[in-house]
Design an enzyme around this catalytic site. Sequence first.
Site, PDB file in Angstrom:
ATOM      1  N   GLU A 121      -4.379  -3.741  -4.693  1.00  0.00           N
ATOM      2  CA  GLU A 121      -3.225  -2.883  -4.970  1.00  0.00           C
ATOM      3  C   GLU A 121      -1.959  -3.715  -5.106  1.00  0.00           C
ATOM      4  O   GLU A 121      -1.149  -3.494  -6.020  1.00  0.00           O
ATOM      5  CB  GLU A 121      -3.082  -1.833  -3.870  1.00  0.00           C
ATOM      6  CG  GLU A 121      -4.245  -0.850  -3.803  1.00  0.00           C
ATOM      7  CD  GLU A 121      -4.148   0.072  -2.606  1.00  0.00           C
ATOM      8  OE1 GLU A 121      -3.148   0.810  -2.516  1.00  0.00           O
ATOM      9  OE2 GLU A 121      -5.059   0.042  -1.742  1.00  0.00           O
ATOM     10  N   GLU A 141     -13.167   0.680   0.813  1.00  0.00           N
ATOM     11  CA  GLU A 141     -12.722   1.779   1.674  1.00  0.00           C
ATOM     12  C   GLU A 141     -13.739   2.916   1.741  1.00  0.00           C
ATOM     13  O   GLU A 141     -13.948   3.513   2.805  1.00  0.00           O
ATOM     14  CB  GLU A 141     -11.363   2.315   1.185  1.00  0.00           C
ATOM     15  CG  GLU A 141     -10.173   1.446   1.541  1.00  0.00           C
ATOM     16  CD  GLU A 141      -9.909   0.361   0.511  1.00  0.00           C
ATOM     17  OE1 GLU A 141      -8.817  -0.220   0.537  1.00  0.00           O
ATOM     18  OE2 GLU A 141     -10.800   0.091  -0.338  1.00  0.00           O
TER      19      GLU A 141
END
Length: 259
Positions: A121, A141
């Site tokens: 990110e 995740e």
Amino acid sequence: MSIASHNTAPSAVHASDEVDGVVVLTLNHPPANALSNSLVSELTTTLENLADGPDTPAVVLTGAGERFFCAGGDIKEAIGFGADSMVERMASFHALLCALEDFPRPLVCAVNGWCVGGGIEMALFADKVYASTEARFVFPEINHGMLPAVKGITRVRGVLGDRAARRLLLDGEPVDAFDAERMGIVDQVVEQGDLLAIAMADARAAAAKPPAVFAALKRALHSGTSRWPVEEQLRVTVADARTVFNDPAARAAREGFHG
């Protein structure tokens, strides 16, 4: 430029002295440069302080060592968190992504190893991303009962497109540096020993561009201006044009071009 700290705790982000208009920020949280609360806070503050100065430098962001650029969220730290603490953690990381997005000068990532979750990110908010041949990229995740930041997810989809974003986020499987280059995460894959030098050379070249023009272009690229009302688009265009027209570096570039 150097970043002074009055905190006696070990620094999780090392800021080099400014050389040729470039500061290197190194994530330094052994063993894997995971995004602890302290690292996220320190990196956010460092970026904001650099951006707030009169002569904001270009930044190269990298990780200490050769195995990890960033291992993503610090899962060991997060295990004991309740819902409220996790919400605060996500808000803090969101603020870091905003600081990266809003940084007005060149921002280059040198991905020197594993780039996990939040590390991807962060990299996707950089202007350029270089990766070593040893780099690997993964959003784990979904396998760990965690959730990326919505701002990060939106950026992944915006940069990579829907199919690649689904592959990364829903599969939770790693891709190598060359696959990451094909997907659009990485601009160029280079040898590990050349990585930092190439990233710094790129940052130096970008830092030589007229700062006001560079900042205005980044703001437009990152702001989703196509969704703004027409009147707001015009207001920003006029304001940026006035700033650029009066900027000495931009004026020198215009005069050099016409000369």
